[in-house]
Each structure stands twice: as structure tokens, then as C-alpha cells.
Enzyme design. Structure first.
Site, mmCIF file in Angstrom:
data_model
loop_
_atom_site.group_PDB
_atom_site.id
_atom_site.type_symbol
_atom_site.label_atom_id
_atom_site.label_comp_id
_atom_site.label_asym_id
_atom_site.label_seq_id
_atom_site.Cartn_x
_atom_site.Cartn_y
_atom_site.Cartn_z
ATOM 1 N N HIS A 1 0.843 -1.210 0.000
ATOM 2 C CA HIS A 1 0.000 0.000 0.000
ATOM 3 C C HIS A 1 0.875 1.255 0.000
ATOM 4 O O HIS A 1 0.560 2.253 -0.657
ATOM 5 C CB HIS A 1 -0.878 0.051 1.256
ATOM 6 N N GLN B 1 -9.260 -7.065 -10.534
ATOM 7 C CA GLN B 1 -9.840 -5.824 -9.979
ATOM 8 C C GLN B 1 -9.375 -4.620 -10.809
ATOM 9 O O GLN B 1 -10.161 -3.709 -11.092
ATOM 10 C CB GLN B 1 -9.424 -5.666 -8.523
ATOM 11 N N SER C 1 0.190 -8.825 1.126
ATOM 12 C CA SER C 1 -1.269 -8.781 1.200
ATOM 13 C C SER C 1 -1.681 -8.631 2.657
ATOM 14 O O SER C 1 -1.013 -9.193 3.544
ATOM 15 C CB SER C 1 -1.843 -10.095 0.645
#
Ligand code: PAF
Length: 283
Positions: free
Chosen positions: A37, A155, A189
Site C-alpha cells: 500500500h 480488480q 497482502s
């Protein structure tokens, strides 16, 4: 760093930046932040004047209630990490703020085949939930640039489709950021936090199976290669939903390869109760 919890407040704040012609970069997340992230955030900082990150565990994209309950929530640590990374704005809304009419009321998006293949086959409704929440978050943040990780390849395709087919979003530039891996090869993850030490030892087999596909890909029939890959995963203790090779652009699965079309290996598999996904371009 400024924290907003209300849609109207963040919209007003961002409108001020748009008036000054400044670029708003947006990283939507479900929290439990990791280096992957933070890499998205760094990319956002490079491309925008104002960097916004949202933390919202979206109930409508979980087809399994237990998975939603067990999703890691680490808000205090997340806020510290974001502050440290130079994030300007965090949007951390309650479920009622995003779904004032309740969850389950959204009208369906036309995502074409993408909705039903690969992840869609094993997680019915998942991509409707993703498309719904992402368009609601885009509506709150009104971004110019958005950043998504390639670990969630399907996604990324869904979001690209959403942007291309929604007039209000067509100006948005989407950046797909390559997957960040642990030294073991395991893709970073939030779900890795749920793995036991033994499972963490076994988990990099997904990465090694993708490498096996890449190293042994030759034109022609792919059945034998995919069989070997499935056996490798089973041997490492995985319960596999799918291990497949698909055209990178359309994500259509291939049983033969012509030696030219760009293809990717994609895997979704469980270790115990934890479902991991990963992918890799093969040529
Ligand atoms: O990738 C995620 O974390 C989520 O699917 C997203 C894009 C934040 C939507 O809830």
C-alpha cells in the site's frame, strides 16, 4: 495529515484543490496497510499535489461473512504509517456514510464477462461490490489520478472498465502499480497477517508455481503445464480454486498458447482458511 469521516466534508475540502487546478491522487484501501500500500501512496505522491487515502472495509464485496469478520483491522497503526509516508488526507468513513440507503441496495454495474470469470466464478457478487464502493469513493474524493496494485489484476481490469464506461470518471487516470513481494516471493497482502508461521513457510509456493509457469511456457497445448502447477500447489498444502493461464488484456483463459499473445499466470488458493491470490506476466 487531515482525517475526514464525512462525505460532504471531504468533498468540500477537495473542491478547494480543484479550484486551484491541483491534481488529486487517490489510493483506496481496506486498511491493514503494508509496504505494498505504501508503494501505491508513494506513486500517488509523485503524480499529484494532494494525496488522499481511504480506509474502508467494504462489506458488499465480501461474499463470505466470516471473511469480512476476520478481515484485519489495524486503524491506529495504519494512520501512523500514512502520516509517516506524507499522506495529506485520510478518508475513514462509517458504513452508513458510504451506504446511507443500506448495503444491498446498489443497482448492478455492467461489467461484462469480467464479472463472472476467475475471481468472479469463486466469489459471486464480489466485483459488483468493488465497482459499487469504488464509484462511491470516487464520488467522495473526486480524484484525478488513482492507484491500484497489480496483485489484484482482475480488480484492475474492473476499475479500468468502470472508469471507461462512467462519463463522470472518464477524466481519471489510472495507474497500475507492480506487486511488491516479501524476500520469499510471497506477494504482500493484508491477508498474510492471518497466516500461521507454518503457513507463512508454505505460502511462497504460489510465487514459485507462477515462476514454474513462466519458465516452462512454450507454444501449444497448456494442459500438461497447468497440471504440473496444480500438483505443486497441492504438494505445498494448498486447496486451489484456480491455477490458470489467461490473456493478459482480456483475462480470457487459454488452453493453448500461440507463442505471441501476452499471457499471465493467475492463482487463487487456500492455506487453511486464508485465501491468497497472485499473478505474473509470463511472456
Ligand atoms: O483492493 C482493495 O483493497 C479493495 O478491493 C478496494 C479497491 C479498496 C475496494 O474496497
Amino acid at each position: 495529515m487531515i482525517l475526514f469521516k464525512k462525505k460532504r466534508d471531504i468533498q468540500e475540502f477537495i473542491a478547494g484543490y480543484h479550484q486551484k487546478n491541483q491534481q488529486v491522487g487517490f489510493v483506496p484501501t481496506m486498511g491493514a496497510l503494508h509496504q505494498g500500500h505504501l508503494q501505491l501512496l508513494q506513486a500517488a505522491r509523485r503524480h499529484s499535489d494532494l494525496t488522499v487515502c481511504s480506509i474502508f472495509v467494504n462489506p458488499t464485496q465480501f461474499n463470505d461473512k466470516k471473511d469480512l469478520e476476520k478481515y484485519p483491522r489495524t486503524i491506529e497503526k495504519d494512520l501512523e504509517l500514512l502520516e509517516h509516508q506524507g499522506c495529506d488526507v485520510v478518508f475513514y468513513p462509517e458504513v452508513e456514510e458510504i451506504y446511507p440507503e443500506g448495503t444491498g441496495q446498489g443497482s448492478p454495474y455492467d461489467l461484462g464477462e469480467l464479472e463472472f470469470i476467475l475471481e468472479g466464478r469463486y466469489r459471486p457478487g464480489h466485483f459488483q461490490g468493488v465497482a459499487d464502493v469504488v464509484s462511491r469513493l470516487f464520488d467522495c474524493v473526486r480524484p484525478d489520478q488513482v492507484f491500484f496494485g497489480q496483485k489484484d489484476l482482475q480488480q484492475c481490469s474492473v476499475i479500468a472498465h468502470l472508469i471507461a464506461t462512467t462519463p463522470d470518471f472518464r477524466h481519471i487516470r489510472m495507474h497500475q502499480v507492480p506487486t511488491l513481494r516479501e524476500a520469499s516471493g510471497l506477494a504482500m497482502s493484508s491477508r498474510n497477517a492471518r497466516l500461521t508461521p507454518e503457513q507463512l513457510q508454505a505460502a511462497p509456493a504460489i510465487y514459485h508455481t507462477l515462476l514454474h509457469l513462466k519458465e516452462h511456457l512454450v507454444p501449444g497445448d497448456l494442459t500438461g503445464l497447468l497440471q504440473q502447477a496444480a500438483e505443486r500447489l497441492a504438494h505445498a498444502g494448498f486447496r486451489t480454486d484456480y491455477v490458470t493461464i489467461a490473456e493478459t488484456d482480456t483475462l480470457k483463459e487459454c488452453t493453448r498458447w500461440d507463442g505471441q499473445t501476452p499471457v499471465s499466470g493467475l492463482i487463487a488458493a487456500y492455506l487453511g482458511e486464508v485465501r491468497l491470490i497472485d499473478n505474473m506476466p509470463l511472456n
